[in-house]
Design a protein around this motif. Structure first.
Motif, PDB file in Angstrom:
ATOM      1  N   VAL A  20       0.547  -1.138   0.076  1.00  0.00           N
ATOM      2  CA  VAL A  20      -0.109   0.276   0.033  1.00  0.00           C
ATOM      3  C   VAL A  20       0.901   1.270   0.071  1.00  0.00           C
ATOM      4  O   VAL A  20       0.397   2.274  -0.740  1.00  0.00           O
ATOM      5  CB  VAL A  20      -1.019   0.076   1.210  1.00  0.00           C
ATOM      6  CG1 VAL A  20      -0.201   0.224   2.690  1.00  0.00           C
ATOM      7  CG2 VAL A  20      -2.174   1.085   1.107  1.00  0.00           C
ATOM      8  N   THR A  21       2.119   1.116   0.645  1.00  0.00           N
ATOM      9  CA  THR A  21       3.010   2.422   0.592  1.00  0.00           C
ATOM     10  C   THR A  21       3.488   2.604  -0.603  1.00  0.00           C
ATOM     11  O   THR A  21       3.724   3.769  -1.104  1.00  0.00           O
ATOM     12  CB  THR A  21       3.974   2.322   1.798  1.00  0.00           C
ATOM     13  OG1 THR A  21       3.487   1.901   2.878  1.00  0.00           O
ATOM     14  CG2 THR A  21       4.633   3.606   1.996  1.00  0.00           C
ATOM     15  N   TRP A  22       4.009   1.623  -1.144  1.00  0.00           N
ATOM     16  CA  TRP A  22       4.622   1.601  -2.634  1.00  0.00           C
ATOM     17  C   TRP A  22       3.495   2.215  -3.368  1.00  0.00           C
ATOM     18  O   TRP A  22       3.848   2.951  -4.541  1.00  0.00           O
ATOM     19  CB  TRP A  22       5.118   0.171  -3.120  1.00  0.00           C
ATOM     20  CG  TRP A  22       6.408   0.118  -2.748  1.00  0.00           C
ATOM     21  CD1 TRP A  22       6.867   0.571  -1.492  1.00  0.00           C
ATOM     22  CD2 TRP A  22       7.339  -0.698  -3.316  1.00  0.00           C
ATOM     23  NE1 TRP A  22       8.353  -0.187  -1.429  1.00  0.00           N
ATOM     24  CE2 TRP A  22       8.590  -0.655  -2.783  1.00  0.00           C
ATOM     25  CE3 TRP A  22       7.506  -1.185  -4.612  1.00  0.00           C
ATOM     26  CZ2 TRP A  22       9.773  -1.371  -3.076  1.00  0.00           C
ATOM     27  CZ3 TRP A  22       8.467  -1.876  -5.204  1.00  0.00           C
ATOM     28  CH2 TRP A  22       9.720  -1.776  -4.381  1.00  0.00           C
ATOM     29  N   LEU A  23       2.141   1.820  -3.457  1.00  0.00           N
ATOM     30  CA  LEU A  23       1.053   2.153  -4.426  1.00  0.00           C
ATOM     31  C   LEU A  23       1.001   3.889  -4.283  1.00  0.00           C
ATOM     32  O   LEU A  23       0.717   4.629  -5.240  1.00  0.00           O
ATOM     33  CB  LEU A  23      -0.107   1.478  -4.171  1.00  0.00           C
ATOM     34  CG  LEU A  23       0.006  -0.065  -4.810  1.00  0.00           C
ATOM     35  CD1 LEU A  23      -1.410  -0.791  -4.560  1.00  0.00           C
ATOM     36  CD2 LEU A  23       0.128   0.088  -6.448  1.00  0.00           C
ATOM     37  N   SER A  45      12.984   4.812   2.385  1.00  0.00           N
ATOM     38  CA  SER A  45      11.753   3.635   2.146  1.00  0.00           C
ATOM     39  C   SER A  45      10.483   4.590   1.667  1.00  0.00           C
ATOM     40  O   SER A  45      10.812   5.875   1.709  1.00  0.00           O
ATOM     41  CB  SER A  45      11.247   3.235   3.648  1.00  0.00           C
ATOM     42  OG  SER A  45      10.631   4.694   4.456  1.00  0.00           O
ATOM     43  N   ALA A  46       9.661   3.886   1.144  1.00  0.00           N
ATOM     44  CA  ALA A  46       8.676   4.646   0.460  1.00  0.00           C
ATOM     45  C   ALA A  46       7.992   5.436   1.395  1.00  0.00           C
ATOM     46  O   ALA A  46       7.319   6.608   1.214  1.00  0.00           O
ATOM     47  CB  ALA A  46       7.371   3.703  -0.219  1.00  0.00           C
ATOM     48  N   ALA A  47       7.525   5.060   2.773  1.00  0.00           N
ATOM     49  CA  ALA A  47       6.894   5.714   3.828  1.00  0.00           C
ATOM     50  C   ALA A  47       7.441   7.286   4.046  1.00  0.00           C
ATOM     51  O   ALA A  47       7.015   8.098   4.244  1.00  0.00           O
ATOM     52  CB  ALA A  47       6.983   5.138   5.114  1.00  0.00           C
ATOM     53  N   ALA A  48       8.925   7.075   4.175  1.00  0.00           N
ATOM     54  CA  ALA A  48       9.607   8.333   4.430  1.00  0.00           C
ATOM     55  C   ALA A  48       9.602   9.189   3.087  1.00  0.00           C
ATOM     56  O   ALA A  48       9.370  10.436   3.330  1.00  0.00           O
ATOM     57  CB  ALA A  48      11.204   8.074   4.547  1.00  0.00           C
ATOM     58  N   LEU A  70      -4.495   7.263   1.305  1.00  0.00           N
ATOM     59  CA  LEU A  70      -4.500   5.997   1.599  1.00  0.00           C
ATOM     60  C   LEU A  70      -5.521   4.859   1.328  1.00  0.00           C
ATOM     61  O   LEU A  70      -5.258   3.832   0.998  1.00  0.00           O
ATOM     62  CB  LEU A  70      -4.174   5.708   3.398  1.00  0.00           C
ATOM     63  CG  LEU A  70      -4.386   4.391   4.131  1.00  0.00           C
ATOM     64  CD1 LEU A  70      -3.076   3.498   3.507  1.00  0.00           C
ATOM     65  CD2 LEU A  70      -4.072   4.532   5.494  1.00  0.00           C
ATOM     66  N   ASP A  71      -6.877   5.484   1.356  1.00  0.00           N
ATOM     67  CA  ASP A  71      -8.026   4.902   1.154  1.00  0.00           C
ATOM     68  C   ASP A  71      -8.104   4.156  -0.303  1.00  0.00           C
ATOM     69  O   ASP A  71      -8.327   3.335  -0.522  1.00  0.00           O
ATOM     70  CB  ASP A  71      -9.033   5.375   1.610  1.00  0.00           C
ATOM     71  CG  ASP A  71      -9.245   6.862   0.879  1.00  0.00           C
ATOM     72  OD1 ASP A  71      -8.164   7.369   0.572  1.00  0.00           O
ATOM     73  OD2 ASP A  71     -10.293   7.270   0.911  1.00  0.00           O
ATOM     74  N   LEU A  72      -7.497   5.250  -1.161  1.00  0.00           N
ATOM     75  CA  LEU A  72      -7.664   4.829  -2.365  1.00  0.00           C
ATOM     76  C   LEU A  72      -6.711   3.860  -2.881  1.00  0.00           C
ATOM     77  O   LEU A  72      -6.931   2.918  -3.805  1.00  0.00           O
ATOM     78  CB  LEU A  72      -7.147   5.893  -3.412  1.00  0.00           C
ATOM     79  CG  LEU A  72      -8.328   7.154  -3.503  1.00  0.00           C
ATOM     80  CD1 LEU A  72      -7.981   8.321  -4.404  1.00  0.00           C
ATOM     81  CD2 LEU A  72      -9.804   6.508  -3.845  1.00  0.00           C
ATOM     82  N   ALA A  73      -5.542   3.677  -2.232  1.00  0.00           N
ATOM     83  CA  ALA A  73      -4.550   2.585  -2.453  1.00  0.00           C
ATOM     84  C   ALA A  73      -5.141   1.411  -1.840  1.00  0.00           C
ATOM     85  O   ALA A  73      -4.796   0.276  -2.605  1.00  0.00           O
ATOM     86  CB  ALA A  73      -3.044   3.056  -1.821  1.00  0.00           C
ATOM     87  N   GLU A  74      -5.484   1.381  -0.575  1.00  0.00           N
ATOM     88  CA  GLU A  74      -6.231   0.180  -0.136  1.00  0.00           C
ATOM     89  C   GLU A  74      -7.506  -0.104  -0.975  1.00  0.00           C
ATOM     90  O   GLU A  74      -7.464  -1.570  -1.346  1.00  0.00           O
ATOM     91  CB  GLU A  74      -6.942   0.416   1.327  1.00  0.00           C
ATOM     92  CG  GLU A  74      -5.857   0.677   2.327  1.00  0.00           C
ATOM     93  CD  GLU A  74      -6.254   0.862   3.596  1.00  0.00           C
ATOM     94  OE1 GLU A  74      -7.305   1.682   3.722  1.00  0.00           O
ATOM     95  OE2 GLU A  74      -5.554   1.016   4.590  1.00  0.00           O
ATOM     96  N   ALA A  75      -8.069   0.697  -1.702  1.00  0.00           N
ATOM     97  CA  ALA A  75      -9.145   0.175  -2.468  1.00  0.00           C
ATOM     98  C   ALA A  75      -8.718  -0.277  -3.903  1.00  0.00           C
ATOM     99  O   ALA A  75      -9.334  -1.556  -4.261  1.00  0.00           O
ATOM    100  CB  ALA A  75     -10.094   1.514  -2.954  1.00  0.00           C
ATOM    101  N   GLU A  76      -7.533  -0.005  -4.337  1.00  0.00           N
ATOM    102  CA  GLU A  76      -6.968  -0.654  -5.522  1.00  0.00           C
ATOM    103  C   GLU A  76      -6.527  -2.075  -5.430  1.00  0.00           C
ATOM    104  O   GLU A  76      -6.800  -2.996  -6.105  1.00  0.00           O
ATOM    105  CB  GLU A  76      -5.691   0.264  -5.885  1.00  0.00           C
ATOM    106  CG  GLU A  76      -4.807  -0.427  -7.136  1.00  0.00           C
ATOM    107  CD  GLU A  76      -3.585   0.517  -7.472  1.00  0.00           C
ATOM    108  OE1 GLU A  76      -2.877  -0.277  -8.330  1.00  0.00           O
ATOM    109  OE2 GLU A  76      -3.841   1.780  -7.277  1.00  0.00           O
TER     110      GLU A  76
END
Length: 386
Positions: A20-23, A45-48, A70-76
């Motif tokens: 999800v962080t990468w997306l 890191s992607a988070a940083a 975040l919610d759109l990445a989780e939806a994907e």
């Protein structure tokens, strides 16, 4: 224009990121594949990198910048799972090894079907959407012959040549790279073929599920088609066509380019004839391709020391994994110029003298030509300007 990070790394990359962080990072505005990896290197890191993006954007003159939600990445992810697609993250054992050396390799690919095909050698067959009957016959013959020799056939799931190549190799192994989402075959008439490839072969897309393809997505797809393959064979192509974009991408990536000749009066053959004039290998039958490439190498074995990839797992050092040793471009330019003088020399002779892959030399010849350091005469003859 992509955001370019000027941040210097404070720590090495970590394994803390998740899919999800990468997306979120790759889907953020102005973050393309190249910038994604640079940000990952710079921030560890992607988070940083996500935390730093608004400040990087502000320094680049972009105000009110917000990373991908975040919610759109989780939806994907949820939509992809519902389709049965899996995520291939750059550097994972399941990620196509042929793409690792690309500077703009897709960080995340959605895959539907047989991911084991990514470890087998591939040849790309591309060409005209409005292909002639002879062109379609040639595509089928090439696909069948190369498949018998052990190659997987990769193409772009378009009309014409792409479709013929996929159908001919459906039982032996074919990979379709889609311009839109993994669940959006284009054109619509290839929906049935796409479903069959998803069952017997492999479908790949770097776009989020549900995305309708737009014009800019097709060149992005083409670089993946050529990147996956050891060689790109152009069966029919006009002088201005997406197939030539794929051929140019192949040259930039160091892949071989081959082309099927056609009648000079047929516009669908003009691009192929031009490629052959400029040094592409002429193809009459599958044996010509096999002579240029040699027998299909044995598939690369998956790394046994690593567990199977999970949706929440990312490569240990993705930036290092994707890097191949860069060619010494200046030294190659010097070698080329050293062998050229005022008297014309045939391009194929120059390539033989250098003892390097044709794709490597041809791409640098174009650079030198654009710089005015070499001149090209009809018949593929090269010389140094007087």
């Amino acid at each position: 224009m992509e955001i370019v990070s000027s941040y210097h790394p404070l720590a090495p990359p970590t394994r803390e990121d998740t899919l999800v962080t990468w997306l979120r990072l790759i889907r953020s505005r102005r973050v393309g594949a190249t910038t994604f990896f640079r940000l990952l290197e710079d921030h560890g890191s992607a988070a940083a990198a996500l935390e730093a993006l608004p400040e990087i954007a502000r320094e680049a003159g972009v105000r009110d910048y917000t990373p991908f939600p975040l919610d759109l990445a989780e939806a994907e992810i949820a939509r992809a799972r519902k389709l049965g697609a899996v995520a291939l993250l750059h550097g994972d054992p399941s990620y196509p090894p042929a793409l690792h050396d690309l500077a703009d390799a897709p960080p995340v690919l959605w895959a539907l079907g047989r991911t084991d095909l990514t470890r087998r050698p591939m040849v790309a067959l591309v060409g005209a959407r409005n292909a002639s009957s002879l062109g379609l016959r040639m595509a089928r013959r090439l696909a069948e012959g190369l498949a018998e020799a052990g190659y997987v056939i990769v193409s772009g799931l378009a009309r014409g040549i792409d479709r013929a190549a996929h159908i001919a190799a459906i039982e032996t192994g074919t990979v379709a790279v889609q311009a839109g989402g993994i669940d959006v075959p284009y054109p619509v008439e290839n929906t049935g073929l796409a479903e069959e490839i998803g069952q017997k072969g492999l479908r790949l897309s770097e776009q989020p599920p549900g995305l309708e393809p737009q014009a800019r997505h097709f060149p992005q797809r083409n670089r993946i088609v050529s990147g996956l393959a050891r060689a790109v064979v152009v069966v029919e192509a006009a002088s201005r066509s997406g197939s030539l974009i794929t051929a140019r991408a192949a040259l930039d990536q160091g892949r071989e380019v081959l082309a099927v000749p056609g009648h000079p009066f047929d516009a669908r053959a003009s691009g192929c004839n031009m490629l052959i004039r400029d040094g592409a290998v002429l193809v009459r039958h599958p044996e010509d391709v096999l002579d240029a490439l040699g027998p299909a190498p044995r598939p690369a074995a998956a790394a046994p020391a690593k567990p199977p990839p999970r949706m929440t797992e990312v490569p240990e050092t993705p930036a290092e994994a994707r890097r191949a040793a860069p060619p010494d471009t200046a030294a190659l330019h010097a070698r080329i110029l050293d062998r050229l003088g005022p008297s014309p020399l045939a391009e194929d002779q120059l390539i033989r003298d250098l003892g390097l892959p044709a794709g490597t030399v041809t791409s640098e010849l174009l650079t030198l030509e654009l710089d005015g350091r070499i001149a090209r005469a009809p018949g593929g003859l090269l010389s140094r300007p007087v």
